[in-house]
Design an enzyme around this catalytic site. Structure first.
Site, short mmCIF file in Angstrom:
data_model
loop_
_atom_site.label_atom_id
_atom_site.label_comp_id
_atom_site.label_asym_id
_atom_site.label_seq_id
_atom_site.Cartn_x
_atom_site.Cartn_y
_atom_site.Cartn_z
N CYS A 1 36.91 -47.79 32.82
CA CYS A 1 37.85 -48.55 31.99
C CYS A 1 39.32 -48.29 32.31
O CYS A 1 40.20 -48.94 31.77
CB CYS A 1 37.59 -48.26 30.51
SG CYS A 1 38.12 -46.62 29.98
N ASP B 1 36.02 -38.32 47.98
CA ASP B 1 36.87 -37.34 47.31
C ASP B 1 36.65 -36.00 47.97
O ASP B 1 35.54 -35.48 48.00
CB ASP B 1 36.52 -37.25 45.82
CG ASP B 1 37.31 -36.15 45.13
OD1 ASP B 1 38.55 -36.17 45.25
OD2 ASP B 1 36.69 -35.28 44.51
N CYS C 1 35.75 -45.18 26.65
CA CYS C 1 34.54 -46.00 26.80
C CYS C 1 33.26 -45.17 26.82
O CYS C 1 32.16 -45.72 26.88
CB CYS C 1 34.62 -46.86 28.07
SG CYS C 1 34.37 -45.93 29.59
N CYS D 1 39.59 -42.88 34.29
CA CYS D 1 38.20 -43.30 34.14
C CYS D 1 37.92 -44.43 35.13
O CYS D 1 38.64 -45.43 35.16
CB CYS D 1 37.95 -43.79 32.71
SG CYS D 1 36.31 -44.53 32.50
N CYS E 1 34.74 -39.84 29.28
CA CYS E 1 35.82 -40.74 28.89
C CYS E 1 35.93 -40.82 27.37
O CYS E 1 34.95 -41.09 26.68
CB CYS E 1 35.61 -42.13 29.47
SG CYS E 1 36.96 -43.24 29.03
N GLU F 1 41.86 -39.87 50.01
CA GLU F 1 43.13 -39.52 49.36
C GLU F 1 44.14 -39.06 50.39
O GLU F 1 43.84 -38.25 51.25
CB GLU F 1 42.91 -38.36 48.38
CG GLU F 1 42.51 -38.78 47.02
CD GLU F 1 42.32 -37.57 46.14
OE1 GLU F 1 42.96 -37.49 45.11
OE2 GLU F 1 41.52 -36.69 46.53
N ASP G 1 33.86 -35.38 40.56
CA ASP G 1 34.19 -35.81 41.92
C ASP G 1 33.73 -37.22 42.21
O ASP G 1 34.40 -37.97 42.93
CB ASP G 1 33.58 -34.84 42.94
CG ASP G 1 34.12 -33.43 42.78
OD1 ASP G 1 35.26 -33.30 42.26
OD2 ASP G 1 33.43 -32.47 43.16
ZN LIG Z 1 36.45 -45.07 30.29
#
Ligand SMILES: [Zn+2]
Length: 430
Positions: A358, A219, A376, A355, A373, A303, A383
């Protein structure tokens, strides 16, 4: 020898037995490496005058040719093809004796450049029709031309000098041996008046299919240069604040001087020289960083940042342009080829907001440094979370040692090559 296209690399069929598709380890491939050498050149005063004059003539030729192409389209509704351009240049040269002073192949590079500009224009127009946000921009008249290109012939390379047809023997600093078949040679002048010779070569080489190392997602953030999905953070050794300040001071001093004055010219020269110095430092850092990455990992996902996305965010745009992001992606691509590594560009959408555990998508303002998150309960550096998502995206949800070891299978490899190809278009659009 039969060769076929496999992603971005040409593989010799004879090397390409079934083993390749089952296990990349220990298998070699034949690639055509493209490389550009850059040498500092020191033309004499007379030679500089000749080169400057030739650049001026090429500029005029370019503009005449563009005018002609526009006229042709206006009158006939048809595109002036490259074939038409080449024919027209030959005729134009006969009518204008001053062009005898320029090597014919250098003149024939002018239609090359214009037809490339046209091609890019048509490509962008097509992209725009397809709904992509791009500036189309018709090819424009040129204010100056600062390089001359010898496509195939007209030059001779000696130990300390380069002979150019219709120019003479130019001194250059031969700091490394040229390996491979020379495709083109260009003479360039920078804004501060330094001269360079760049030589593009192609070389067939046998390299390992993979260096057997792990896969990684990177990243390219704002605070750190690169956060890696394995938790490493590579600091960007960018230019110092002091150097940045000096650059700004020099830039300001131009606007303080009277337009057209000698002092303004002097200031502009100092600014150009200093910004060239800074971009050399940056380029050097990027070379080191990309070198480290392709030799430490077998698979790199990054990216694919789009310029249109960046402009909307000024803060982001500054940091990315400063770290010459597109340049970096290109370096990764070509260095990976010979290092047994694959570099893949992925869609950047929501990599920070998702996330990595999840898949839950939530808002992440730029000031938020930790990803918490809501679904979860994952608590992870912003980053690092993004880099994990980037790797997942490149391996279609299957993270881990994708390109190394026995787990690599043909369908995965194919999906990777497909993304590689879409990734490379960015280099062109820059
Ligand atoms: Zn999550």
């Amino acid at each position: 020898m039969r060769t076929r296209l496999y992603g971005r690399v040409l593989i010799d069929e004879s090397e390409c037995d079934n083993k390749i598709h089952i296990n990349f380890n220990g298998v070699i491939k034949m690639v055509i490496l493209k490389k550009t050498y850059k040498f500092r050149a020191y033309p004499s005063k007379e030679q500089k005058a000749i080169l400057n004059r030739q650049m001026l003539l090429c500029k005029e030729l370019y503009n005449h040719l563009l005018e002609k192409a526009k006229e042709h389209f206006r009158d006939t509704g048809k595109t002036f093809t490259k074939y038409d351009m080449v024919k027209w240049v030959t005729k134009f040269k006969k009518e204008h004796s001053e062009y005898n002073g320029v090597y014919s192949q250098v003149l024939q590079n002018v239609p090359d450049r214009l037809s490339k500009a046209y091609k890019n224009f048509f490509r962008r127009a097509k992209e725009k029709r397809g709904g992509k946000k791009v500036k189309v921009g018709f090819p424009r008249f040129r204010n100056f031309v600062s390089s001359l290109t010898y496509p195939q012939s007209g030059f001779k390379i000696e130990r300390k000098r380069i002979g150019l047809s219709k120019v003479g023997m130019i001194n250059f600093v031969n700091h490394r041996e040229i390996e491979g078949k020379i495709k083109t040679l260009s003479v360039k002048k920078t804004k501060s008046g330094e001269w360079y010779v760049t030589i593009s070569v192609e070389k067939e080489d046998i390299v390992p299919f993979t260096n057997g190392k792990e896969a990684v997602g990177i990243d390219l953030g704002i605070t750190n240069y690169a956060a890696l999905s394995d938790g490493k953070v590579l600091q960007n050794k960018d230019v110092s604040n002091k150097e940045r300040k000096t650059l700004r001071r020099l830039q300001k001093s131009i606007s303080r001087r009277k337009k057209g004055s000698k002092n303004r010219k002097k200031s502009a020269f100092r600014f150009a020289r200093y910004s060239e110095h800074i971009s050399r430092i940056r380029e050097d850092n990027l070379h080191k960083l990309s070198y480290y990455l392709v030799h430490s990992y077998s698979f790199i996902a990054y990216e694919e940042l789009r310029i249109a996305n960046m402009v909307r965010n000024r803060h982001l745009a500054k940091s990315i342009s400063e770290s010459s992001w597109g340049n970096f992606a290109q370096m990764l691509q070509y260095k990976a080829e010979s290092a047994g590594c694959v570099a893949v560009g992925v869609n950047p959408q929501n990599t920070s907001k998702t996330c990595s555990e999840c898949g839950n998508v939530q808002e992440m303002p730029l000031s938020e440094r930790t990803f918490n998150c809501g679904k979860c309960g994952l608590n992870i550096d912003r980053d690092l979370n993004a880099s994990k998502n980037i790797l997942k995206r490149a391996t279609s949800g299957q993270g881990g040692s994708h390109a190394s070891g026995d787990s690599a299978s043909a369908p995965q490899k194919e999906s990777a090559s497909r993304i590689v190809e879409s990734g490379t278009t960015l280099g062109v659009s820059r």
